[in-house]
Design a protein around this motif. Structure first.
Motif, PDB file in Angstrom:
ATOM      1  N   SER A  81       0.810  -1.219   0.000  1.00 31.23           N
ATOM      2  CA  SER A  81       0.000   0.000   0.000  1.00 31.23           C
ATOM      3  C   SER A  81       0.843   1.269   0.000  1.00 31.23           C
ATOM      4  O   SER A  81       0.570   2.217   0.719  1.00 31.23           O
ATOM      5  CB  SER A  81      -0.952   0.016   1.209  1.00 31.23           C
ATOM      6  OG  SER A  81      -1.821  -1.094   1.177  1.00 31.23           O
ATOM      7  N   ASN A 103       2.394   4.751  -1.300  1.00 32.15           N
ATOM      8  CA  ASN A 103       1.823   5.871  -2.036  1.00 32.15           C
ATOM      9  C   ASN A 103       2.194   5.755  -3.512  1.00 32.15           C
ATOM     10  O   ASN A 103       3.358   5.523  -3.834  1.00 32.15           O
ATOM     11  CB  ASN A 103       2.365   7.194  -1.496  1.00 32.15           C
ATOM     12  CG  ASN A 103       1.624   7.632  -0.242  1.00 32.15           C
ATOM     13  OD1 ASN A 103       0.503   7.181   0.015  1.00 32.15           O
ATOM     14  ND2 ASN A 103       2.248   8.480   0.538  1.00 32.15           N
ATOM     15  N   THR A 117       2.950   7.670  -5.611  1.00 32.38           N
ATOM     16  CA  THR A 117       3.545   8.937  -6.032  1.00 32.38           C
ATOM     17  C   THR A 117       4.997   8.763  -6.401  1.00 32.38           C
ATOM     18  O   THR A 117       5.753   9.731  -6.463  1.00 32.38           O
ATOM     19  CB  THR A 117       3.434   9.974  -4.892  1.00 32.38           C
ATOM     20  OG1 THR A 117       3.983   9.384  -3.691  1.00 32.38           O
ATOM     21  CG2 THR A 117       2.001  10.350  -4.652  1.00 32.38           C
ATOM     22  N   ASN A 139      -3.459   4.836  -2.152  1.00 30.75           N
ATOM     23  CA  ASN A 139      -3.720   6.179  -1.612  1.00 30.75           C
ATOM     24  C   ASN A 139      -3.702   7.203  -2.739  1.00 30.75           C
ATOM     25  O   ASN A 139      -2.771   7.990  -2.884  1.00 30.75           O
ATOM     26  CB  ASN A 139      -2.669   6.554  -0.571  1.00 30.75           C
ATOM     27  CG  ASN A 139      -2.749   5.661   0.656  1.00 30.75           C
ATOM     28  OD1 ASN A 139      -1.817   4.919   0.958  1.00 30.75           O
ATOM     29  ND2 ASN A 139      -3.866   5.713   1.335  1.00 30.75           N
ATOM     30  N   ASP A 140      -4.782   7.168  -3.522  1.00 27.50           N
ATOM     31  CA  ASP A 140      -4.834   8.055  -4.683  1.00 27.50           C
ATOM     32  C   ASP A 140      -5.712   9.262  -4.436  1.00 27.50           C
ATOM     33  O   ASP A 140      -6.272   9.844  -5.346  1.00 27.50           O
ATOM     34  CB  ASP A 140      -5.307   7.270  -5.909  1.00 27.50           C
ATOM     35  CG  ASP A 140      -6.611   6.524  -5.630  1.00 27.50           C
ATOM     36  OD1 ASP A 140      -7.162   6.682  -4.518  1.00 27.50           O
ATOM     37  OD2 ASP A 140      -7.056   5.778  -6.513  1.00 27.50           O
ATOM     38  N   GLN A 164      -1.041  14.304  -0.369  1.00 31.63           N
ATOM     39  CA  GLN A 164       0.199  13.861  -1.004  1.00 31.63           C
ATOM     40  C   GLN A 164       0.040  13.781  -2.517  1.00 31.63           C
ATOM     41  O   GLN A 164       0.942  14.117  -3.266  1.00 31.63           O
ATOM     42  CB  GLN A 164       0.628  12.499  -0.442  1.00 31.63           C
ATOM     43  CG  GLN A 164       1.197  12.557   0.960  1.00 31.63           C
ATOM     44  CD  GLN A 164       2.268  13.620   1.116  1.00 31.63           C
ATOM     45  OE1 GLN A 164       3.150  13.752   0.279  1.00 31.63           O
ATOM     46  NE2 GLN A 164       2.165  14.400   2.177  1.00 31.63           N
ATOM     47  N   VAL A 165      -1.150  13.329  -2.917  1.00 34.83           N
ATOM     48  CA  VAL A 165      -1.417  13.219  -4.351  1.00 34.83           C
ATOM     49  C   VAL A 165      -1.417  14.604  -4.986  1.00 34.83           C
ATOM     50  O   VAL A 165      -0.877  14.809  -6.079  1.00 34.83           O
ATOM     51  CB  VAL A 165      -2.770  12.508  -4.585  1.00 34.83           C
ATOM     52  CG1 VAL A 165      -3.189  12.621  -6.036  1.00 34.83           C
ATOM     53  CG2 VAL A 165      -2.669  11.059  -4.157  1.00 34.83           C
ATOM     54  N   TYR A 219      -8.138  11.231   6.849  1.00 34.53           N
ATOM     55  CA  TYR A 219      -7.679   9.883   6.531  1.00 34.53           C
ATOM     56  C   TYR A 219      -8.366   8.851   7.419  1.00 34.53           C
ATOM     57  O   TYR A 219      -8.634   7.725   6.999  1.00 34.53           O
ATOM     58  CB  TYR A 219      -6.162   9.822   6.713  1.00 34.53           C
ATOM     59  CG  TYR A 219      -5.517   8.663   6.016  1.00 34.53           C
ATOM     60  CD1 TYR A 219      -5.255   8.702   4.654  1.00 34.53           C
ATOM     61  CD2 TYR A 219      -5.174   7.523   6.730  1.00 34.53           C
ATOM     62  CE1 TYR A 219      -4.662   7.643   4.011  1.00 34.53           C
ATOM     63  CE2 TYR A 219      -4.572   6.447   6.093  1.00 34.53           C
ATOM     64  CZ  TYR A 219      -4.325   6.518   4.732  1.00 34.53           C
ATOM     65  OH  TYR A 219      -3.737   5.448   4.109  1.00 34.53           O
TER      66      TYR A 219
END
Length: 552
Positions: free
Chosen positions: A127, A129, A131, A166-167, A171-172, A312
């Motif tokens: 899982s 990120n 990114t 985590n889209d 952070q995205v 979150y």
RNA sequence: GCGCCCGUAGCUCAGCCGGAUAGAGCGUCGGACUUCUAAUCCGAGGGUCGGGGGUUCGAAUCCCUCCGGGCGCGCCA
């Protein structure tokens, strides 16, 4: 399983002793067997006499009384009292040979169990990120999670391997802005570098790729539109990169679960409503708080900010509800230890929602720190400093990389030195184990050429009387217990240990006992022992996701 | 300050739901290749299981405490 058989024998002896008045049984205690470390302590030992004799001071007498009352059995050769009152069981050759035959039959269920049959497990791991590319930290998680899944499957559980993407979230957004910066710059538009932007070279390369494939069609969009479009394209590309890295690493995920979907399909909103319906939410300073402190968390948690956006924590609640709705009996989360602070709130949610704490298990993998020589690096995608999993695979190979991660407990922090890993790759113990497998394969190829039989059912295993043959057989047969224990403890490193010990025991056998001899009967028996050993090594390595080469 | 994890051989780590004389790999030293794969094998050396207390017939393992290290304690994710 053999320990069940032994337990029944001992239980009968306990009842016999009780009715003879030798001892009082208020309740029948659980009878545990262990494999003694020392060979002369037999194959299995139980401390039951020490347990039931507690306070009488005569455990050895009790043990002796139990031994006298043990029902006859053709699996037990000898039982003796030892030390303070242990009962050491030595198992019969007939039993031993049966198990070896079973191990040698490839179609047999040797090393498989059924304790988990009918139970659906959701195991979520990695899982990372989406990114950026995966680094070695994710490599550790992938190796461990996948090995755990394989172990659970070996004992009968139905396992779904799941990757939480985590889209959504901040952070995205930062990632998308970082890509946007390079993208626009390439089209002659200067914008400010985003605060905390992603520094890695791959970001510029990604923007480059997008520019090449999509041209300037994002340039004239509104800021919001452009950001969304770029985020979608960039995440998609990174995610497919992650996916192919994991596949290359031998880790296949059944479900890629999108956090964004939880937002899009109203799951998060509904989750908050579910909490509200149970009166677990209170309004404070314009935000909605989940009263998690009533369920063991050290403070309450905001689920909807005063600006109306969910946190979150809200996603986590929606996600766990979704997992339960999909029919999983057990939920396992494999998290980095730096997330341990969020465990209480997840467990609080599980309890508050009536899911039950016992259905949820959060396993924490200790931190992976990166170093190169004497220099310590901080592994962060945003800072752009990391060791890529792809690079590790290229340098040391999938097998050595996975194996290294699986030699240690998840509780042990891992200081990963890429330079050292490269240097030590050739002496990785994985090759020792694989070598044993290749060596056996070579012997069996020759056996085949020489027309030596390897039929397990007809092999005269009674000819295997050398101590090294005996050691090897007795080591082999413990595999069944090892698998069960490793699965129950979710401890793949026990398999790693075992295959090394097995390879070592095989080496002693190889040294002492020529397999292919003038004596056809003896060769047959030894060849079958080789077949069984090869099968168990291959099976054990498969549980680790490591290959078993026929030649090296 | 509070919480979680860790402290075992020179190094990296197993062992930890209590069990008998604490293990492995690497490193060091010394040996073994006309014989089924030497990516191997044999031997040696190396330990106050962080310190102290407690529970127990028995503690590396359980409890307490102290010391040392890591991580975490946001209307970040």
């Amino acid at each position: 399983m053999i320990v069940d058989t032994l337990s029944q024998l001992v239980r009968a002896a306990l009842h016999g002793a009780a009715s003879d008045g030798v001892l009082r049984l208020d309740d029948v205690p659980g009878i545990d067997f262990e494999r003694p470390k020392r060979k002369d302590h037999g194959d299995f030992a139980t401390n039951i006499a020490l347990v039931v004799a507690r306070g009488t001071g005569k455990p050895r007498d009790v043990a002796q009384a139990l031994i006298e009352r043990l029902p006859a059995s053709d699996v037990v050769d000898a039982v003796e009292v030892a030390g303070p009152g242990f009962m050491n069981f030595r198992l019969s050759a007939a039993w031993l040979h049966d198990v070896v035959r079973r191990a040698a039959q490839h179609s047999s269920d040797f090393g498989r169990h059924s304790v988990g049959v009918g139970t659906k497990v959701n195991l979520e791991f990695v899982s990372a990120n989406p990114t950026g590319p995966l680094n070695v930290v994710s490599g550790r998680h992938a190796a461990v999670g996948d090995a755990m899944a394989r172990l659970l499957e070996a004992v009968g559980y139905g396992v779904t391997r799941e990757f939480y993407v985590n889209d959504a979230g901040r952070q995205v957004e930062i990632f998308a802005r970082s890509v946007e910066f390079h993208y626009l710059k390439r089209h002659g538009v200067d914008v400010a570098w985003p605060e905390d932007g992603y520094r890695g070279d791959y970001v510029a390369e990604l923007a480059e790729t997008i520019a090449r494939e999509s041209g300037d069609r994002f340039v004239d969009m509104s800021d919001d539109e452009r950001l969304q479009a770029l985020a979608a394209v960039a995440l998609d590309k990174e995610l497919s990169g992650i996916r192919s890295t994991l596949e290359r690493f031998g880790t296949h995920f059944d479900v890629w679960f999108s956090e964004r979907q939880l937002h899009a399909n109203n799951s998060i909103k509904q989750a908050v409503e579910t909490l509200e319906a149970k009166d677990l939410i209170e309004q404070r300073e314009g935000a909605k708080w989940f009263r998690s402190s009533e369920f063991g968390d050290d403070k309450d948690r905001v689920v909807v900010r005063s600006n109306g956006t969910p946190t979150y924590t809200a996603s986590d609640v929606a996600y766990i509800l979704d997992k339960v709705a999909r029919g999983f009996d057990q939920l396992i989360y494999l998290w980095g230890a730096d997330h341990h602070g969020t465990v209480p709130r997840l467990m609080a949610a599980a309890e508050a929602l009536g899911i039950g704490r016992e259905r949820v298990k959060v396993l924490l993998v200790q931190i992976v720190s990166l170093s190169s020589g004497a220099e310590t690096l901080k592994g962060s995608k945003r800072a752009g400093v990391y060791v890529l999993l792809d690079d590790l695979i290229a340098e040391v190979g999938v097998d050595a990389a996975r194996y290294t991660f699986l030699t240690r407990s998840i509780d042990a922090p891992l200081d990963f030195d890429i330079a050292l890993a490269k240097e030590q790759a050739p002496e990785n113990p994985v090759f020792y184990v694989q070598y044993a497998h290749a060596r056996i394969s070579s012997i069996l190829r020759r056996a085949d050429e020489q027309g030596i039989g390897v039929d397990a059912a007809s092999a005269p295993l009674g000819l295997l009387t050398h101590p090294s043959e005996d050691d090897l057989m007795r080591k082999l047969v413990t595999y069944e217990e090892v698998v069960l224990e490793a699965a129950e403890a979710l401890a793949p490193q026990r398999i790693t240990r075992f295959v090394e010990e097995l390879a070592s025991t095989f080496s002693a056998f190889y040294r002492d006992c020529q397999v292919l001899t003038e004596d056809a009967e003896l060769s047959h028996a030894r060849a079958v022992l080789c077949v069984a050993t090869r099968r168990v090594i291959a099976d054990g390595l498969a549980l680790l996701g490591v290959s078993s080469p026929e030649r090296m």
